[in-house]
Each structure stands twice: as structure tokens, then as C-alpha cells.
Design a protein around this motif. Structure first.
Motif, PDB file in Angstrom:
ATOM      1  N   SER A  12       0.822  -1.214   0.000  1.00 51.78           N
ATOM      2  CA  SER A  12       0.000   0.000   0.000  1.00 51.78           C
ATOM      3  C   SER A  12       0.856   1.263   0.000  1.00 51.78           C
ATOM      4  O   SER A  12       0.329   2.369  -0.059  1.00 51.78           O
ATOM      5  N   GLY A  13       2.199   1.116   0.074  1.00 47.42           N
ATOM      6  CA  GLY A  13       3.060   2.293   0.085  1.00 47.42           C
ATOM      7  C   GLY A  13       3.387   2.738   1.498  1.00 47.42           C
ATOM      8  O   GLY A  13       3.877   3.846   1.723  1.00 47.42           O
ATOM      9  N   PHE A  14       3.106   1.882   2.459  1.00 49.12           N
ATOM     10  CA  PHE A  14       3.381   2.190   3.857  1.00 49.12           C
ATOM     11  C   PHE A  14       4.828   1.827   4.163  1.00 49.12           C
ATOM     12  O   PHE A  14       5.275   0.707   3.898  1.00 49.12           O
ATOM     13  N   SER A  25       3.963   7.324   4.214  1.00 46.02           N
ATOM     14  CA  SER A  25       3.390   6.647   3.061  1.00 46.02           C
ATOM     15  C   SER A  25       3.920   7.296   1.793  1.00 46.02           C
ATOM     16  O   SER A  25       4.211   8.478   1.751  1.00 46.02           O
ATOM     17  N   ASN A  27       3.901   7.065  -2.822  1.00 45.35           N
ATOM     18  CA  ASN A  27       3.114   6.607  -3.967  1.00 45.35           C
ATOM     19  C   ASN A  27       3.831   5.415  -4.632  1.00 45.35           C
ATOM     20  O   ASN A  27       4.939   5.056  -4.249  1.00 45.35           O
ATOM     21  N   PRO A  28       3.173   4.766  -5.598  1.00 52.57           N
ATOM     22  CA  PRO A  28       3.739   3.526  -6.156  1.00 52.57           C
ATOM     23  C   PRO A  28       5.154   3.686  -6.719  1.00 52.57           C
ATOM     24  O   PRO A  28       5.992   2.791  -6.552  1.00 52.57           O
TER      25      PRO A  28
ATOM     26  N   TYR B 245      -2.055  11.727  -5.819  1.00 51.32           N
ATOM     27  CA  TYR B 245      -1.136  11.913  -4.705  1.00 51.32           C
ATOM     28  C   TYR B 245      -0.856  13.389  -4.507  1.00 51.32           C
ATOM     29  O   TYR B 245      -0.682  14.121  -5.477  1.00 51.32           O
TER      30      TYR B 245
ATOM     31  N   GLU C 341      -1.531   0.952   9.698  1.00 50.29           N
ATOM     32  CA  GLU C 341      -1.182   1.088   8.280  1.00 50.29           C
ATOM     33  C   GLU C 341      -2.432   1.229   7.429  1.00 50.29           C
ATOM     34  O   GLU C 341      -2.509   2.062   6.536  1.00 50.29           O
ATOM     35  N   SER C 344      -4.112   4.565   7.886  1.00 50.77           N
ATOM     36  CA  SER C 344      -3.325   5.688   7.348  1.00 50.77           C
ATOM     37  C   SER C 344      -3.212   5.673   5.845  1.00 50.77           C
ATOM     38  O   SER C 344      -3.167   6.734   5.233  1.00 50.77           O
ATOM     39  N   THR C 345      -3.139   4.500   5.230  1.00 54.44           N
ATOM     40  CA  THR C 345      -2.946   4.512   3.781  1.00 54.44           C
ATOM     41  C   THR C 345      -4.271   4.418   3.025  1.00 54.44           C
ATOM     42  O   THR C 345      -4.448   5.075   2.015  1.00 54.44           O
ATOM     43  N   LEU C 346      -5.211   3.626   3.530  1.00 55.37           N
ATOM     44  CA  LEU C 346      -6.467   3.447   2.802  1.00 55.37           C
ATOM     45  C   LEU C 346      -7.591   4.329   3.333  1.00 55.37           C
ATOM     46  O   LEU C 346      -8.618   4.497   2.703  1.00 55.37           O
TER      47      LEU C 346
END
Ligand SMILES: Cc1ncc(COP(=O)(O)O)c(C=O)c1O
Lengths: 84, 336, 349
Positions: A12-14, A25, A27-28, B245, C341, C344-346
Motif C-alpha cells: 500500500s506504500g506504507f 506513506s 506513492n507507487p 497523490y 497502516e 493511514s494509507t487506505l
């Protein structure tokens, strides 16, 4: 420049730094670059890979890569600035 | 524009100005006693009866009070000035005026202003049997911009015109005028009329990391062009496709001074050099206050109802600056 | 008879040292005898404890901060509602209430989500800056107060106030100043944080008492429980408190709800002087974080709010237990990083 040992990444980019407890976090593309750095790839290798895989030219990549690596260092995910 | 349709207002009216206004039968909104006495003199001299109103300042519950303009309501100055005009018979008192402030977020303040002006008008009716023709409540209505330091967005919190209208008309209708003697209501809305009509198009010059790790984006426009960025957190959006983003950034202008900041903190998708942005709601108080400094000022384009664009002001050139300059004779011969 | 089940979205999951009311409201709803609930948490930050209390909150979604505007809130709520089919939202933060009140029509008519909140007029007129006018209108004593914009106005305050006086920020913060120098000092501190204006309020000596209450929007007080704080934290928040009997306070509350036709939950902060005069200091337009004391005293206010929102007729509570205490405690949950996680991310958990 090295990504610090045992930095944990998830899809997820974490990004998690177990030694400080900090998490971020990204991005890809950021995730992909960190993984490449973890695998010991040099800046040149990464540049070749990214400019080959995506629509971007070498100079644009360099600017963004430099900025990103700076951030990684600032956030202590990567080792400090290169020594002279 | 015929002179009789012009309202002449402000603290700085020269004798020449006033003569011109009287000659053309303009409405003169008197700001202070010196002006009142000067008009009286001119009226005699020109053998004309100037049409005047007085500007009234007052406590509307919004502070600070703009009591530097006009005559105060609460301490009796305004009523005093009215009497001076009415008893003297050299001028005709046709209206009453207030302009209580700018970017007024409280419709109720206009209700109070309308009540107080109505009270004066009814006092005139009672004492002198004269109907005041109009109440001019000035401007000051808020646009949809977000003031710096306000937590919520201006689009959400600024009152609607219905709310202002409700407050003003309720106050006037309840003031006690006889129905067919209701005064005409004038408004001088400036900002609220024009702010949303203007947008600024700009371009990214560069990106930087500041020493504390924050992202900084440098734009080709700064406080020289976007003067209102001193007061507002302007809404800014990218003008091309962008990714989902985002990153927090500081937006700087191109000037050589540290105060040249467009947004202290804005969340935007990362922008590259040459990317374009739109700054929204910049129609009021920018083109009137922008300055010629370091960069030339841009062209202004109007888009008409049929979506056709017209240049209505040309981009500045070196000549725009030099044409007003005069070189002293002895320097003309100076050799570089 | 099988109980109905409602899907209710609740904000204010920040059960921290200066707690939001979300978690106690959810506890109250889970104890309802009239209905079952599926609770959707709405959070602003990934560390709000309620997000991780899975026995209380079924699912949490992040929502945008109120400062990002009503439009982005609505977009997010539409997304959440498509998945969850929300029956009711209970907002619990002062700073977000404005947006939810503005959205009432859209939520109720277009999205079939009920919101039982004060009207925008009620919300505005009880605002600190307007409290004095509110007191006059509803014939309730309010300490004399003035709004100021500059420290230059402080020297002249001595003509209208007697020291000490209270220096208050527009949204939060209040400090008692005993001298003009202190007042100027607090003025600067508070404006640096919350901006202008500053409200200067006459300090009233006495005992602070609080009331948590709920009005039906027609002038009726459905429930009200008065409390005195018996221990406060260094942030001035109640740590422990006790329900008290005070007829004058109750009739003042009822009078205020009647004349303002208050709709929804509210908290009154009041000073009771030695002469038994009551001065209204503040009205918070939502349930307080100690609302669960009301449940403990036999008045489930959050449950009453849900029933009214759903169109049921709710009879006013007639009594409450006096001398019931609440004592707040801290509790450390153990949370897997995976969960942090995810939120925070989703933005969902
Ligand atoms: C007398 C008077 N009327 C109207 C205006 C327009 O004000 P606004 O742009 O706030 O509507 C001004 C602005 O300074 C003014 O001085």
C-alpha cells in the motif's frame, strides 16, 4: 546511498522504520524506487530502469530522484548525505 | 456617464473637484466638516444648490468601527451635520450614506446600519417635513474568498446575498416609513460583484526542498501581481491532469523578498516546471493594487458570454514604464 | 419483539486526555433497549483511539478536516454512504458542526441520512462572540463581555470591568488575568493560536457547574443532568464528577431550551455565585464527553436523540439519579501496526 536495514515496506506504500517507530506513506513509484535501492541498485541502474519503464526523460528523473532521496535522508530512511 | 449620475465620495475632494461636481449636479457625499463648509462657500459663489448626502459612521456590532470616515451616529455628530445643512438652505440634502467596512461577514451589521440611517431620515422628516430620497448603504459584502486565519472555507461561510437583503430590507421596512415615502436603496457593492469574475493564470518556475524538508514551489506571479494573497488563502488548482497523490507545499512568488509568499501551506499534487495553475477569485482589489516591481504586469483577457476571449489590457512592456519618465537635461549627455 | 437495527455514523473518536464525546456516545447507543446499532466511526486522524475499539466501532472511515470545506466532506460522505447505507450521523465536534448543519438538507433529502442538530441560527447565536446578546434575548445572566481586536484596547477595559477578567479565544482557550499586563500577555498567546477577535469576559467568582441536556427542537427538554466536576486535569477537563440536585439550574436549563427551541444535544457551562446567582459561561452545541454520566443516572440522551431523529415521539425523562459519580480512566490498547497502516494509507479500517 543505502536504505537503512530492516525498513519494512508494504504494497500500500506504507513505509515503516522499526528502529525509530516512524511510519510514512509513498506513492507507487516511490515504493518501487525504495525497493530498487534496497536491492542495492545504483542511481544509474534505477535511472535506466525508470526511464525505460515510464514516460519520462533522464533529466526529469534526476531532479525528482534527487529530491526523493533527499527526503529519504531527511526522514532517516536512507543513510545521510554522501561523504566527500 | 452624465455627471448627475455620479456619486462623489471620499475624504480628499479638492476645491477644483468640488466645483466640477457642483457644476455637473453630481451627488456629493460629505466626509467631514471642512468639506461641508467649503461646499457652502462654493454654493454661494457659484449660485447653485449642490445635491449632497452625509456619510455616517456607527457602531454596528462589528469592530473596529470605521469611524474615521464621515460623521458619527452615536455621539450626535451626524445629526449635527444634518442640521447644519438643513438650516442653512444652501445645499439640498438628498440622501444618507454609510459604508461600514469591507468583507463584512455579519448580515446583521447591515440591519443595524439600515436602522440607524432610517432613524436619521425619519428624524429629518419629523423636524423639517422633508423626505430623504435615498439611503446608500455602501459596499463591503463578502465574496467567496477565504480570509487568512479563518478555519472554515469562505465558500461555505460567507453570507449569501439573500441573507444581506433580508437583514437590510427587514430593517428598513420596520423603521416606520409611510409606505409611499420609502427611500430608494442604493448599494455600492465592489468586491462581491467582481471577485468571482477574475482568475489568474500562472506557471511554475521551479521546485525546491527547504532546509526543514518542506516542499516549496516557485510561481511566476507573486504579491506584486496577487496583492490579495496578503489577506486570503486563495484557492489554487492545477490546470492540467494531475495524480491523486498530494504533498503539502509553500507557494512562493518570483520576487527577491522573503515576504513574497502566495500560500504558506497548500496541499497540491506535485507540480513540475512549466505546469500551469489557476488562482481563483482574484477579481477584486488586485488589478487596482498590483505594482510594477521586478516583473512586467500581465495582459488582462475578458471572456464574453459566448466564450470568446478579448484582450482588455495589454501586457506591460519596457515602454509602459519609460513613457512616463523624464530625463533631466544634464543627464542626457551622460556617457555610460 | 425483534429490535430494529440502525447504522449510525459517529465522529469524535478521540478518547484522549482532552476527550471527544464519540466513544461515550457509542457506549450509550450500544446499551439501547429500543434498537441495535452498527456503528460507523468517522475519524480525522489515524491515532484516534476509537478507531481501534472494535467492540464499539464496527468500521471507521477517515473524513477530511472541516477546514477543507463542505464540498469535500460531502464527496466523502457519499462514498461512505454508498457502502454503508447510513441511517443517522451524530457529529460531536464544535469545529465540524457548521459543515454538518449546512448539509442537513442534502443529507436528509438526497441521501436519506438523518442528522439531529441545532439550526444554523441556534448554532450562531450561542457562539462565544454572541453570547451576551443570546443572554439578553433569552433572559439568562451572562457575564459582561466585550470583543477586542488589539492590545491597545486593554488599558481602557478597567472602566468597564473589574479585575480579574477572563481572556478567551474565538474557538478555544480561556485564561484568567489579574492585571492589564497579564491580559495583554494572554491576548498575544491566544491570538497566536486561534486568531482574532479576543473575548474579554468579566470573571465571576463561584462554583462551576455543568449540564448535559437534549432538546426536541420544539422547546421541550427531553433530558437534563447537572454535574459538578470533582477533579479536573491540567487541561481543565473533568476527570471525575458527580450528578447533583439543583432546581434553579434545572429550570434555567429548561427555560433556555424552551425559548431557543434547541434541537439536539448540548452542554451548558455555568457559574453559581455565593449569592446563588447563575451565570451562563458557554453553550457547547453537542453532547459533552461526560454524557455517559447521564446514562448512568438513568437518562440515555444519545438513545433519545436517535429515536427523535427517526421520527419517534420521545417522552421527557422525569428523573435522574443524584449522587452518581463518573471517574475517567486511561487504558492502553495493544494495536497491530497493520491496523494503523490500513487506516493511514487506505483511510478505512
Ligand atoms: C464608499 C465606498 N463604497 C463602496 C466600496 C466598495 O467596497 P467593497 O469592495 O468592500 O464592496 C468602498 C471601498 O472602499 C467604499 O469606500
Amino acid at each position: 546511498m543505502n536504505i537503512k536495514k530492516n525498513i519494512a515496506l508494504s504494497d500500500s506504500g506504507f513505509v515503516f522504520d522499526p528502529s525509530s517507530g516512524d511510519s510514512f506513506s509513498t506513492n507507487p513509484i516511490g515504493l518501487e524506487i525504495i525497493k530498487l535501492l534496497q536491492n542495492g541498485k545504483s542511481a544509474d541502474d534505477i535511472k535506466k530502469h525508470i526511464t525505460g519503464a515510464y514516460m519520462t526523460d533522464g533529466d526529469s528523473f534526476e531532479k525528482d530522484f534527487y529530491d526523493f532521496v533527499n527526503m529519504l535522508q531527511k526522514l532517516k530512511i536512507a543513510d545521510g548525505a554522501e561523504k566527500k | 456617464m452624465p455627471g448627475s449620475k455620479i456619486i462623489f465620495n471620499g475624504p480628499d475632494k479638492t476645491e477644483t473637484d468640488l466645483k466640477l461636481a457642483i457644476e455637473n449636479n453630481s451627488l456629493i457625499h460629505i466626509d467631514h466638516l471642512d468639506e461641508l463648509y467649503l461646499i457652502k462657500e462654493l454654493a454661494v459663489e457659484m449660485n447653485k444648490k449642490p445635491r449632497v448626502a452625509i456619510r455616517v459612521n456607527m457602531d454596528t456590532g462589528v469592530y473596529p468601527i470605521w469611524d474615521r470616515f464621515g460623521f458619527n451616529y452615536e455621539n450626535g455628530q451626524a445629526w449635527d451635520a444634518i442640521n447644519k445643512i438643513m438650516l442653512n438652505d444652501k445645499m439640498e440634502l438628498v440622501g444618507l450614506h454609510s459604508h461600514i467596512g469591507t468583507f463584512m461577514l455579519s448580515p446583521n451589521a447591515y440591519g443595524i446600519a439600515a436602522s440607524k440611517l432610517s432613524d436619521l431620515a425619519l428624524g429629518i422628516k419629523k423636524k423639517y417635513k422633508k423626505n430623504i430620497q435615498y439611503l446608500d448603504l455602501g459596499g463591503g459584502f463578502a465574496s467567496k474568498n477565504t480570509l487568512k486565519g479563518s478555519y472554515l472555507q469562505g465558500v461555505d461561510t460567507s453570507p449569501t446575498f439573500d441573507q444581506y437583503a433580508e437583514a437590510i430590507s427587514t430593517a428598513i421596512l420596520n423603521a416606520g416609513f409611510v409606505e409611499d415615502e420609502l427611500p430608494l436603496l442604493l448599494l455600492e457593492s465592489g468586491r462581491s460583484l467582481i471577485d468571482e469574475a477574475g482568475s489568474l493564470l500562472g506557471t511554475v518556475i521551479s521546485n525546491k526542498r527547504l532546509s526543514d524538508g518542506r516542499r516549496a514551489t516557485i510561481m511566476d506571479f507573486g504579491v506584486n501581481i496577487l496583492f490579495t494573497s496578503f489577506w486570503y488563502d486563495h484557492k489554487i488548482s492545477p490546470a492540467q491532469d494531475f495524480s491523486q497523490y498530494t504533498e503539502d507545499a509553500v507557494l512562493y512568488g518570483p520576487l527577491c523578498m522573503n515576504i513574497d509568499v502566495i500560500r504558506e501551506n497548500v496541499t497540491l499534487p506535485p507540480l513540475k516546471r512549466d505546469d500551469h495553475v489557476v488562482v481563483h477569485t482574484v477579481g477584486a482589489y488586485n488589478m487596482t493594487q498590483w505594482m510594477q516591481f521586478i516583473a512586467m504586469r500581465p495582459a488582462v483577457v475578458m471572456i464574453d458570454m459566448n466564450e470568446k476571449a478579448h484582450v482588455i489590457r495589454n501586457r506591460e512592456t519596457l515602454d509602459s514604464i519609460e513613457s512616463a519618465e523624464v530625463m533631466p537635461e544634464y543627464l542626457k549627455k551622460f556617457k555610460l | 419483539m425483534k429490535k430494529k437495527k440502525f447504522t449510525i455514523a459517529v465522529t469524535g473518536l478521540n478518547a484522549i486526555d482532552s476527550p471527544g464525546p464519540g466513544v461515550p456516545v457509542i457506549r450509550a447507543l450500544r446499551e439501547s433497549k429500543h434498537f441495535d446499532v452498527r456503528i460507523i466511526g468517522l475519524s480525522y486522524e489515524a491515532l484516534e483511539p476509537g478507531i481501534y475499539m472494535h467492540d464499539l466501532v464496527d468500521k471507521t472511515y477517515q473524513i477530511p478536516f472541516p477546514s477543507s470545506g463542505i464540498d469535500s466532506l460531502l464527496t466523502r460522505l457519499k462514498y461512505i454512504n454508498d457502502i454503508e447505507k447510513i441511517d443517522l450521523i451524530i457529529p460531536n465536534f464544535d469545529a465540524e458542526l457548521f459543515s454538518f448543519i449546512k448539509l442537513v438538507d442534502t443529507l436528509e433529502k438526497k441521501m436519506k441520512i438523518k442528522v439531529f442538530v441545532p439550526t444554523i441560527e441556534q448554532f450562531e447565536e450561542r457562539h462565544k462572540v454572541n453570547l451576551e446578546a443570546f443572554g439578553k434575548k433569552h433572559k439568562i445572566k451572562v457575564p459582561y463581555s466585550r470583543t477586542i481586536f488589539s492590545t491597545a484596547e486593554i488599558p481602557a477595559l478597567k472602566d468597564q470591568f473589574t479585575y480579574p477578567l477572563v481572556v478567551k479565544g474565538k474557538f478555544y482557550d480561556a485564561s484568567v488575568a489579574y492585571t492589564p499586563e497579564q491580559a495583554a500577555n494572554y491576548f498575544n498567546k491566544i491570538t497566536a493560536k486561534w486568531g482574532l477577535p479576543i473575548i474579554i469576559q468579566q470573571f465571576v467568582h463561584g462554583q462551576e457547574v455543568n449540564v448535559t441536556a437534549i432538546g426536541d427542537g420544539n422547546g421541550n427538554t427531553i433530558g437534563a443532568v447537572p454535574m459538578r466536576k470533582t477533579y479536573i486535569t491540567d487541561k481543565g477537563k473533568a476527570w471525575a464528577g458527580i450528578s447533583i440536585a439543583d432546581d434553579k439550574l434545572m429550570s434555567m436549563t429548561k427555560k433556555m431550551i424552551k425559548s431557543s427551541k434547541w434541537r439536539g444535544g448540548l452542554e451548558l457551562e455555568i457559574i453559581k455565585t455565593a449569592e446563588e446567582d447563575y451565570y451562563l459561561l458557554e453553550i457547547n452545541p453537542r453532547f459533552p464527553a461526560w454524557v455517559y454520566l447521564a446514562v448512568g443516572c438513568g437518562q440515555n440522551h444519545p438513545e433519545a436523540l436517535v429515536r427523535m431523529a427517526m421520527g419517534e415521539e420521545v417522552k421527557p425523562f422525569k428523573k435522574y439519579d443524584i449522587g452518581k459519580m463518573f471517574i475517567r480512566y486511561a487504558y492502553d490498547m495493544i494495536v497491530e501496526l497493520k491496523e494503523f497502516e490500513k487506516i493511514s494509507t487506505l483511510g478505512e479500517l
